[in-house]
Write an enzyme that holds these catalytic residues in place. Structure first.
Site, PDB file in Angstrom:
ATOM      1  N   CYS A  39      -2.770   0.209   3.660  1.00  0.00           N
ATOM      2  CA  CYS A  39      -3.299  -0.870   2.829  1.00  0.00           C
ATOM      3  C   CYS A  39      -4.366  -0.339   1.888  1.00  0.00           C
ATOM      4  O   CYS A  39      -5.249   0.410   2.297  1.00  0.00           O
ATOM      5  CB  CYS A  39      -3.936  -1.947   3.709  1.00  0.00           C
TER       6      CYS A  39
ATOM      7  N   ALA B  97       1.356  -2.268   4.064  1.00  0.00           N
ATOM      8  CA  ALA B  97       1.621  -3.596   4.618  1.00  0.00           C
ATOM      9  C   ALA B  97       1.530  -4.604   3.475  1.00  0.00           C
ATOM     10  O   ALA B  97       0.472  -4.793   2.875  1.00  0.00           O
ATOM     11  CB  ALA B  97       0.601  -3.929   5.701  1.00  0.00           C
TER      12      ALA B  97
ATOM     13  N   TYR C  98      -0.700  -7.364  14.592  1.00  0.00           N
ATOM     14  CA  TYR C  98      -0.397  -8.371  13.574  1.00  0.00           C
ATOM     15  C   TYR C  98       0.655  -9.348  14.104  1.00  0.00           C
ATOM     16  O   TYR C  98       1.057  -9.275  15.274  1.00  0.00           O
ATOM     17  CB  TYR C  98      -0.008  -7.684  12.253  1.00  0.00           C
TER      18      TYR C  98
HETATM   19  C1  FNR Z   1      -3.790   2.452   7.807  1.00  0.00           C
HETATM   20  N1  FNR Z   1      -2.763   2.202   8.713  1.00  0.00           N
HETATM   21  C2  FNR Z   1      -1.820   1.230   8.435  1.00  0.00           C
HETATM   22  N2  FNR Z   1      -0.737   1.072   9.252  1.00  0.00           N
HETATM   23  C3  FNR Z   1       0.255   0.224   8.930  1.00  0.00           C
HETATM   24  O1  FNR Z   1       1.221   0.110   9.668  1.00  0.00           O
HETATM   25  N3  FNR Z   1       0.172  -0.512   7.768  1.00  0.00           N
HETATM   26  C4  FNR Z   1      -0.876  -0.428   6.922  1.00  0.00           C
HETATM   27  O2  FNR Z   1      -0.892  -1.047   5.869  1.00  0.00           O
HETATM   28  C5  FNR Z   1      -1.939   0.439   7.288  1.00  0.00           C
HETATM   29  N4  FNR Z   1      -3.062   0.550   6.495  1.00  0.00           N
HETATM   30  C6  FNR Z   1      -3.937   1.601   6.695  1.00  0.00           C
HETATM   31  C7  FNR Z   1      -4.930   1.855   5.751  1.00  0.00           C
HETATM   32  C8  FNR Z   1      -5.751   2.972   5.889  1.00  0.00           C
HETATM   33  C9  FNR Z   1      -6.769   3.261   4.833  1.00  0.00           C
HETATM   34  C10 FNR Z   1      -5.590   3.831   7.009  1.00  0.00           C
HETATM   35  C11 FNR Z   1      -6.446   5.044   7.178  1.00  0.00           C
HETATM   36  C12 FNR Z   1      -4.641   3.537   7.959  1.00  0.00           C
HETATM   37  C13 FNR Z   1      -2.489   3.170   9.800  1.00  0.00           C
HETATM   38  C14 FNR Z   1      -1.777   4.391   9.231  1.00  0.00           C
HETATM   39  O3  FNR Z   1      -0.522   4.042   8.648  1.00  0.00           O
HETATM   40  C15 FNR Z   1      -1.520   5.448  10.312  1.00  0.00           C
HETATM   41  O4  FNR Z   1      -0.653   4.907  11.285  1.00  0.00           O
HETATM   42  C16 FNR Z   1      -2.809   5.913  10.984  1.00  0.00           C
HETATM   43  O5  FNR Z   1      -3.786   6.219  10.011  1.00  0.00           O
HETATM   44  C17 FNR Z   1      -2.566   7.141  11.885  1.00  0.00           C
HETATM   45  O6  FNR Z   1      -1.964   8.183  11.159  1.00  0.00           O
HETATM   46  P1  FNR Z   1      -2.832   9.415  10.549  1.00  0.00           P
HETATM   47  O7  FNR Z   1      -3.771   8.845   9.554  1.00  0.00           O
HETATM   48  O8  FNR Z   1      -3.525  10.057  11.714  1.00  0.00           O
HETATM   49  O9  FNR Z   1      -1.793  10.312   9.920  1.00  0.00           O
END
Ligand code: FNR
Length: 366
Positions: free
Chosen positions: A27, A61, A187
């Site tokens: 996001c 998302a 969610y």
């Molecule tokens: C996220 N994450 C996340 N997950 C998801 O399913 N939908 C989303 O929109 C978001 N938004 C989001 C924004 C930001 C700024 C972060 C840092 C994380 C979780 C993300 O997709 C991921 O699953 C986690 O950050 C773990 O993976 P990494 O960062 O260790 O590679």
């Protein structure tokens, strides 16, 4: 047979993802107004990761209806105007040889909150830009407020399934190749899956079959909309990280994966957590959610594919996950925020420049 590696294409249905590296949905909370329309930020953010060698660029998302936004500034996909605003982004991603995806989401009782960087935490009040949130339950997410939370009636749940169907139509019109149903992180869909939040006694609550019904119906609806040659993904939280009360766990996740395969899903993107502030996450570090992905991959009975996300930050690590046949897809979040060209750098470090080439414009820099 040759061993697959990070740069082996992944063929799902008739869609070829050029490598095993997906940009995790993240996001951006960056719409200009409260209209959910994509802005220059979304276009540049996603386009840059396509340039940077992600085989699959998964947009954040994206709310299937206004009350499903996490914050008032979230991206939406509830009209053709939203689709139009995203079309140039999917066109650009395709022009870079990457595949585009969009995470279809509804935040349920975790909607109507402040952006992470705002001065305040928790719910945005209704008298400001907030709204009444909806869930499987009428219990608000335990923020320090009594924010109005409406337990969806049975008919209203069916309405939410329809919102996902219509959102999938708009996503397809926007040009996205891969819809990912967001059923993780506490969610709305996860609020139905988990006994922690599902206190219903209609056909959407109680037994495993009933708690998983909405997710199966959503996946079937999205599958109905999407053409046969395009895959459907689902992100789940494989565990609630809650030990002392009935909760969602990896055994139920494995069973669900097979049911979702039946419903038309092609890949499960395995994350964890988010249902309750009482969660007790054991450990966070490299590959911290991998063992849940592996458990599902080893115990499922269908041929659904499995992706792992969480703490994947180096080329060797991502490559090894594929070479050692531990996952079908590696999913990278924060590392791609720090290095938008992670996919190109990975190819360079692994000596596979030919398999993931920088765009011609950048060749003199790489
Ligand atoms: C996220 N994450 C996340 N997950 C998801 O399913 N939908 C989303 O929109 C978001 N938004 C989001 C924004 C930001 C700024 C972060 C840092 C994380 C979780 C993300 O997709 C991921 O699953 C986690 O950050 C773990 O993976 P990494 O960062 O260790 O590679």
């Amino acid at each position: 047979a040759m061993t697959d590696d990070l740069f082996t294409p992944l063929e799902l249905r008739e869609t070829e993802i050029p490598n095993r590296l997906m940009l995790s949905p993240m996001c951006q909370y960056s719409c200009d107004g409260l209209d959910g329309l994509a802005t220059e930020w979304h276009n540049v953010h996603l386009g840059t990761r396509a340039v940077g060698g992600a085989g699959l660029v998964m947009a954040e998302a994206t709310a299937v209806e206004p009350r499903g936004r996490i914050t008032p500034h979230d991206l939406g996909i509830w009209s053709e105007e939203h689709a139009d605003a995203l079309k140039r982004t999917t066109d650009f991603i395709e022009s870079q040889g990457a595949v585009s995806g969009i995470q279809l989401a509804h935040a349920g009782r975790k909607a109507s909150t402040h952006r992470p960087w705002a001065d305040e935490n928790g719910y945005v009040p209704i008298e400001d830009e907030g709204w009444e949130v909806v869930s499987a339950t009428d219990e608000p997410y335990p923020y320090e407020t009594d924010h109005p939370t409406h337990a969806l009636t049975t008919d209203e749940v069916e309405g939410v399934v329809e919102s996902f169907r219509e959102a999938a139509e708009h996503a397809l019109d926007a040009g996205f190749d891969v819809p990912e149903v967001h059923a993780a992180h506490g969610y709305l869909l996860h609020q139905f899956l988990s006994p922690v939040t599902n206190d219903r006694d209609d056909k959407y609550g109680g037994s495993f079959e009933n708690r998983t019904r909405i997710v199966r119906e959503v996946v079937e609806a999205v599958r109905d909309v999407y053409p046969d040659d395009k895959p459907v993904f689902v992100r789940i939280s494989a565990t609630d990280w809650i030990d002392d009360e009935p909760s969602w766990d990896v055994e139920q996740s494995t069973r669900l994966a097979d049911q979702l395969s039946e419903a038309g899903a092609d890949l499960i993107d395995v994350s964890t957590g988010g249902i309750s502030p009482k969660q007790n996450i054991e450990w966070v570090g490299p590959n911290y959610q991998l063992r849940f992905a592996e458990h599902i991959r080893e115990n499922k009975t269908s041929d659904i594919k499995i992706g792992s996300v969480g703490g994947i930050t180096t080329p060797e690590q991502a490559d090894a996950l594929v070479r050692n046949d531990r996952v079908d897809l590696t999913i990278v979040g924060r590392k791609f925020l720090r290095d938008p060209y992670f996919g190109l750098h990975a190819a360079q470090e692994l000596g596979q420049e030919d398999a993931n080439r920088p765009p011609s414009q950048y060749l003199r820099g790489f």
